[in-house]
Design a protein around this motif. Structure first.
Motif, PDB file in Angstrom:
ATOM      1  N   ARG A  83      33.725  39.154  46.875  1.00  0.00           N
ATOM      2  CA  ARG A  83      34.442  39.739  45.732  1.00  0.00           C
ATOM      3  C   ARG A  83      33.496  40.642  44.945  1.00  0.00           C
ATOM      4  N   VAL A  84      33.890  41.903  44.815  1.00  0.00           N
ATOM      5  CA  VAL A  84      33.142  42.871  44.007  1.00  0.00           C
ATOM      6  C   VAL A  84      34.129  43.538  43.065  1.00  0.00           C
ATOM      7  N   ILE A  85      33.796  43.577  41.783  1.00  0.00           N
ATOM      8  CA  ILE A  85      34.675  44.198  40.786  1.00  0.00           C
ATOM      9  C   ILE A  85      33.849  45.166  39.946  1.00  0.00           C
ATOM     10  N   CYS A  86      34.231  46.431  39.991  1.00  0.00           N
ATOM     11  CA  CYS A  86      33.525  47.474  39.246  1.00  0.00           C
ATOM     12  C   CYS A  86      34.292  47.788  37.970  1.00  0.00           C
ATOM     13  N   CYS A  87      33.666  47.527  36.833  1.00  0.00           N
ATOM     14  CA  CYS A  87      34.313  47.707  35.531  1.00  0.00           C
ATOM     15  C   CYS A  87      33.749  48.906  34.775  1.00  0.00           C
ATOM     16  N   SER A  88      32.962  49.711  35.447  1.00  0.00           N
ATOM     17  CA  SER A  88      32.336  50.861  34.809  1.00  0.00           C
ATOM     18  C   SER A  88      33.364  51.951  34.534  1.00  0.00           C
ATOM     19  N   GLY A  89      33.296  52.562  33.356  1.00  0.00           N
ATOM     20  CA  GLY A  89      34.210  53.647  33.032  1.00  0.00           C
ATOM     21  C   GLY A  89      34.003  54.140  31.614  1.00  0.00           C
ATOM     22  N   VAL A  90      34.501  55.354  31.330  1.00  0.00           N
ATOM     23  CA  VAL A  90      34.354  55.918  29.994  1.00  0.00           C
ATOM     24  C   VAL A  90      35.600  56.717  29.651  1.00  0.00           C
ATOM     25  N   LEU A  91      36.011  56.641  28.392  1.00  0.00           N
ATOM     26  CA  LEU A  91      37.140  57.417  27.880  1.00  0.00           C
ATOM     27  C   LEU A  91      36.746  58.260  26.682  1.00  0.00           C
ATOM     28  N   ASP A 144      37.223  41.495  48.966  1.00  0.00           N
ATOM     29  CA  ASP A 144      37.940  42.538  48.235  1.00  0.00           C
ATOM     30  C   ASP A 144      36.979  43.240  47.285  1.00  0.00           C
ATOM     31  N   VAL A 145      37.165  44.542  47.158  1.00  0.00           N
ATOM     32  CA  VAL A 145      36.355  45.378  46.272  1.00  0.00           C
ATOM     33  C   VAL A 145      37.318  46.106  45.353  1.00  0.00           C
ATOM     34  N   SER A 146      37.209  45.852  44.053  1.00  0.00           N
ATOM     35  CA  SER A 146      38.154  46.387  43.079  1.00  0.00           C
ATOM     36  C   SER A 146      37.463  47.314  42.088  1.00  0.00           C
ATOM     37  N   PHE A 147      38.209  48.307  41.645  1.00  0.00           N
ATOM     38  CA  PHE A 147      37.721  49.248  40.650  1.00  0.00           C
ATOM     39  C   PHE A 147      38.763  49.362  39.543  1.00  0.00           C
ATOM     40  N   LEU A 148      38.297  49.337  38.289  1.00  0.00           N
ATOM     41  CA  LEU A 148      39.217  49.535  37.180  1.00  0.00           C
ATOM     42  C   LEU A 148      39.640  50.997  37.168  1.00  0.00           C
ATOM     43  N   SER A 149      40.908  51.218  37.425  1.00  0.00           N
ATOM     44  CA  SER A 149      41.466  52.561  37.386  1.00  0.00           C
ATOM     45  C   SER A 149      42.364  52.660  36.154  1.00  0.00           C
ATOM     46  N   ALA A 150      43.392  53.490  36.216  1.00  0.00           N
ATOM     47  CA  ALA A 150      44.300  53.637  35.077  1.00  0.00           C
ATOM     48  C   ALA A 150      45.599  54.262  35.553  1.00  0.00           C
ATOM     49  N   LYS A 189      37.094  45.485  58.830  1.00  0.00           N
ATOM     50  CA  LYS A 189      38.520  45.163  58.783  1.00  0.00           C
ATOM     51  C   LYS A 189      38.843  44.023  57.822  1.00  0.00           C
ATOM     52  N   ASN A 190      37.814  43.309  57.397  1.00  0.00           N
ATOM     53  CA  ASN A 190      38.031  42.169  56.508  1.00  0.00           C
ATOM     54  C   ASN A 190      38.119  42.553  55.034  1.00  0.00           C
ATOM     55  N   VAL A 191      37.918  43.846  54.719  1.00  0.00           N
ATOM     56  CA  VAL A 191      37.763  44.260  53.323  1.00  0.00           C
ATOM     57  C   VAL A 191      39.015  44.965  52.804  1.00  0.00           C
ATOM     58  N   THR A 192      39.460  44.546  51.619  1.00  0.00           N
ATOM     59  CA  THR A 192      40.565  45.192  50.915  1.00  0.00           C
ATOM     60  C   THR A 192      40.030  45.943  49.704  1.00  0.00           C
ATOM     61  N   LEU A 193      40.431  47.194  49.552  1.00  0.00           N
ATOM     62  CA  LEU A 193      40.049  47.989  48.385  1.00  0.00           C
ATOM     63  C   LEU A 193      41.215  48.041  47.402  1.00  0.00           C
ATOM     64  N   VAL A 194      40.896  47.936  46.118  1.00  0.00           N
ATOM     65  CA  VAL A 194      41.926  47.817  45.082  1.00  0.00           C
ATOM     66  C   VAL A 194      41.602  48.712  43.892  1.00  0.00           C
ATOM     67  N   PRO A 241      44.840  50.408  50.888  1.00  0.00           N
ATOM     68  CA  PRO A 241      44.401  49.989  49.559  1.00  0.00           C
ATOM     69  C   PRO A 241      45.581  49.738  48.626  1.00  0.00           C
ATOM     70  N   TYR A 242      45.295  49.062  47.531  1.00  0.00           N
ATOM     71  CA  TYR A 242      46.304  48.772  46.526  1.00  0.00           C
ATOM     72  C   TYR A 242      46.019  49.570  45.258  1.00  0.00           C
ATOM     73  N   PHE A 243      47.074  50.068  44.628  1.00  0.00           N
ATOM     74  CA  PHE A 243      46.994  50.640  43.277  1.00  0.00           C
ATOM     75  C   PHE A 243      48.045  49.891  42.476  1.00  0.00           C
ATOM     76  N   ILE A 244      47.602  48.886  41.721  1.00  0.00           N
ATOM     77  CA  ILE A 244      48.519  47.953  41.073  1.00  0.00           C
ATOM     78  C   ILE A 244      48.173  47.766  39.600  1.00  0.00           C
ATOM     79  N   ASP A 245      49.149  47.249  38.846  1.00  0.00           N
ATOM     80  CA  ASP A 245      48.893  46.920  37.455  1.00  0.00           C
ATOM     81  C   ASP A 245      48.762  45.408  37.297  1.00  0.00           C
TER      82      ASP A 245
END
Length: 253
Positions: A83-91, A144-150, A189-194, A241-245
């Motif tokens: 499990r990897v979760i990237c929370c980096s971002g700027v607004l 799974d590897v997730s990135f905070l999107s919007a 093949k074992n990795v899901t991107l989100v 990949p998933y793009f979900i809320d």
């Protein structure tokens, strides 16, 4: 409870990153939970990890590609990361180079410096992690590897306009992840991107805009992160990949 692999949280000093770190530790599902930040001397984060076995904090300037590369190479002997979760971002605020950032309302507010700063943080940094994480998440276990999107990064969903740099940098992030999943499905093949839209969360990132948000739509970090972890338990690599809320609802790319 079965312990499966390691976890990595990128951007652990922010409100959401700190809560991701806390909740991952609380599950007890990972051998180690590593939190990475460019400025790790953040007391609430340090307090979380101080007395918890398996918790590790690392200060790393992940805007520098060579440092990201070296860090990931050092982790290769740690074992698979599931499990990897990237929370980096700027607004808004200031970039590392001192560029003042704010969501643009009119074309006249666009500037090359602002666009570059948005893309550096919201697109380039996640892209570097996508590249160098590959050997860490490959393996026999599902990862799974997730990135905070919007949601505002959705091209199809854009009906209000404005926020040029933020929208464009998040849309580019989404495209990078969608493209990377094609290659990951060949090589890992074992990795899901989100891509995850956390909603409007009560953090410093949303502070200037909270007056326009209905109280029931302003989420706590605890709520948004718990919903993310719940959704991650359902993802499947072959469907990525998933793009979900936060509700698990799909967002159009």
């Amino acid at each position: 409870m079965t312990v499966q692999g390691n976890a990595l949280v990128i951007g652990v000093s922010g409100g959401l990153g700190r809560e991701v770190f806390r909740q991952l530790l609380a599950t007890g599902q990972h051998k180690t939970v590593i939190g990475v930040s460019r400025h790790i001397k953040h007391k609430p984060v340090a307090d979380i990890s101080k007395f918890i076995s398996g918790a590790k904090l690392v200060e790393l300037d992940y805007s520098k590609e060579q440092l990201v590369k070296s860090f990931c190479q050092e982790l290769e002997n740690t074992g698979q990361f599931t499990r990897v979760i990237c929370c980096s971002g700027v607004l808004h605020g200031s970039s590392a180079d001192g560029v003042k950032l704010h969501p643009e309302k009119r074309l006249e507010e666009l500037s090359a410096d602002m666009l570059s700063a948005y893309f550096d943080t919201n697109t380039v940094i996640p892209a570097l992690w996508l590249r160098y994480l590959l050997p860490l998440v490959q393996g026999p276990l599902s990862s799974d590897v997730s990135f905070l999107s919007a949601r505002v990064g959705s091209i199809e969903d854009n009906r209000l306009g404005g926020w040029y740099g933020y929208r464009a940098s998040k849309a580019a992030l989404n495209m990078l992840i969608k493209t990377a999943q094609v290659e990951y499905q060949r090589r890992a093949k074992n990795v899901t991107l989100v891509c995850y839209h956390p909603g409007t969360v009560d953090t410093a990132l949303s502070k200037p805009f909270q007056n326009n948000v209905k109280p029931e739509k302003l989420f706590t970090c605890e709520f948004s992160v718990s919903r993310l972890l719940m959704q991650l338990n359902k993802v499947q690599a072959e469907k990525g990949p998933y793009f979900i809320d936060w509700d698990g609802k799909e967002i159009p790319w």
